[in-house]
Design an enzyme around this catalytic site. Structure first.
Site, PDB file in Angstrom:
ATOM      1  CE  LYS A  36     -12.849  -7.984   3.243  1.00  0.00           C
ATOM      2  NZ  LYS A  36     -12.299  -7.073   2.237  1.00  0.00           N
ATOM      3  CG  HIS A  94      -1.877  -1.067   1.371  1.00  0.00           C
ATOM      4  ND1 HIS A  94      -1.990  -1.865   2.483  1.00  0.00           N
ATOM      5  CD2 HIS A  94      -2.823  -1.524   0.503  1.00  0.00           C
ATOM      6  CE1 HIS A  94      -2.965  -2.739   2.309  1.00  0.00           C
ATOM      7  NE2 HIS A  94      -3.479  -2.572   1.118  1.00  0.00           N
ATOM      8  NE  ARG A 112      -2.586  -7.022  -4.820  1.00  0.00           N
ATOM      9  CZ  ARG A 112      -3.311  -7.151  -3.713  1.00  0.00           C
ATOM     10  NH1 ARG A 112      -2.722  -7.396  -2.574  1.00  0.00           N
ATOM     11  NH2 ARG A 112      -4.616  -7.022  -3.747  1.00  0.00           N
ATOM     12  CB  SER A 168      -3.879  -7.070   4.019  1.00  0.00           C
ATOM     13  OG  SER A 168      -3.427  -5.807   3.674  1.00  0.00           O
TER      14      SER A 168
HETATM   15  P1  ADP Z   1      -5.297  -6.328   0.242  1.00  0.00           P
HETATM   16  O1  ADP Z   1      -5.781  -6.941  -1.046  1.00  0.00           O
HETATM   17  O2  ADP Z   1      -3.813  -6.479   0.461  1.00  0.00           O
HETATM   18  O3  ADP Z   1      -6.134  -6.693   1.447  1.00  0.00           O
HETATM   19  P2  ADP Z   1      -6.687  -3.810   0.082  1.00  0.00           P
HETATM   20  O4  ADP Z   1      -8.013  -4.428  -0.050  1.00  0.00           O
HETATM   21  O5  ADP Z   1      -6.490  -2.929   1.259  1.00  0.00           O
HETATM   22  O6  ADP Z   1      -5.469  -4.795   0.078  1.00  0.00           O
HETATM   23  O7  ADP Z   1      -6.330  -3.062  -1.270  1.00  0.00           O
HETATM   24  C1  ADP Z   1      -6.476  -1.689  -1.515  1.00  0.00           C
HETATM   25  C2  ADP Z   1      -5.823  -1.346  -2.826  1.00  0.00           C
HETATM   26  O8  ADP Z   1      -4.412  -1.518  -2.701  1.00  0.00           O
HETATM   27  C3  ADP Z   1      -6.229  -2.212  -4.026  1.00  0.00           C
HETATM   28  O9  ADP Z   1      -6.236  -1.390  -5.184  1.00  0.00           O
HETATM   29  C4  ADP Z   1      -5.121  -3.224  -4.113  1.00  0.00           C
HETATM   30  O10 ADP Z   1      -4.971  -3.737  -5.415  1.00  0.00           O
HETATM   31  C5  ADP Z   1      -3.930  -2.362  -3.720  1.00  0.00           C
HETATM   32  N1  ADP Z   1      -2.830  -3.151  -3.195  1.00  0.00           N
HETATM   33  C6  ADP Z   1      -2.847  -3.984  -2.134  1.00  0.00           C
HETATM   34  N2  ADP Z   1      -1.628  -4.549  -1.960  1.00  0.00           N
HETATM   35  C7  ADP Z   1      -0.837  -4.075  -2.955  1.00  0.00           C
HETATM   36  C8  ADP Z   1       0.528  -4.290  -3.344  1.00  0.00           C
HETATM   37  N3  ADP Z   1       1.294  -5.161  -2.713  1.00  0.00           N
HETATM   38  N4  ADP Z   1       1.007  -3.607  -4.397  1.00  0.00           N
HETATM   39  C9  ADP Z   1       0.203  -2.738  -5.078  1.00  0.00           C
HETATM   40  N5  ADP Z   1      -1.083  -2.500  -4.782  1.00  0.00           N
HETATM   41  C10 ADP Z   1      -1.607  -3.152  -3.735  1.00  0.00           C
END
Ligand code: ADP
Length: 168
Positions: A42, A18, A96, A134
């Site tokens: 959730k 993030h 990703r 995450s």
């Molecule tokens: P996660 O899938 O890790 O639980 P979130 O739901 O908080 O993450 O994702 C929020 C945004 O951050 C989404 O657009 C997701 O694709 C992006 N994101 C999460 N992890 C990464 C990463 N390692 N690299 C780039 N973008 C990421």
């Protein structure tokens, strides 16, 4: 006029993945509002207050290095409504892999239909942090693995504390 971006996600907890997207969004927006999605159905590991506080701590060095103004807000409705409330003109998302791509493009198109004034901008994950999710990091921590490559120290401590409380 300052360009405001809205970056929605669960941030349960904020990871280096993030933070990569947040730091790079400084090239696109002047101010970034991070939206912590809280869905009643959730169950998150960390409370929204804990996630807010971890984001504030983890983002301080980003602001120092890039000048990007960063704030965080919880939201429980549509991301487009939260983005509009934040006065954002762009929604920032990270990509990703192909799974993210399929889901994110569909979501961007739905959001575009709901709120044509908002543009979704995708940033491709950096190679060093691309594998971080995450959910996987929470699993690794739950099995006693080292998460220091994936999480800032405060996120790591908060996850370990929350997992310990779950087990007790
Ligand atoms: P996660 O899938 O890790 O639980 P979130 O739901 O908080 O993450 O994702 C929020 C945004 O951050 C989404 O657009 C997701 O694709 C992006 N994101 C999460 N992890 C990464 C990463 N390692 N690299 C780039 N973008 C990421």
């Amino acid at each position: 006029m300052a360009r405001i971006g809205f970056y929605p996600g669960s941030f349960d907890p904020i990871t280096y993945g993030h933070l990569d997207i947040i730091a790079r969004s400084a090239r696109i927006v002047d101010k970034l509002v991070i939206g912590i999605g809280t869905h009643p159905g959730k169950k998150a590991l960390l409370s929204s207050d804990e996630r807010l506080s971890l984001i504030a701590t983890a983002c301080k060095p980003v602001t120092e290095h890039t000048g990007l103004r960063i704030s965080a807000v919880p939201f429980d409705g549509l991301a487009v409504d939260a983005a509009k409330a934040a006065q954002a003109s762009v929604i920032i998302r990270g990509l990703r892999d192909a799974t993210d791509f399929d889901y994110e493009v569909q979501m961007a198109q739905m959001n575009g239909a709901l709120a044509p004034e908002l543009e979704t901008v995708f940033l491709a994950a950096s190679p060093a942090t691309r594998m971080i999710a995450s959910s996987l990091v929470r699993q690794i921590a739950g099995m006693g693995g080292d998460t220091s490559l994936f999480l800032p120290a405060e996120s790591r401590a908060a996850v370990e504390k929350a997992l310990k409380q779950l087990k007790s």
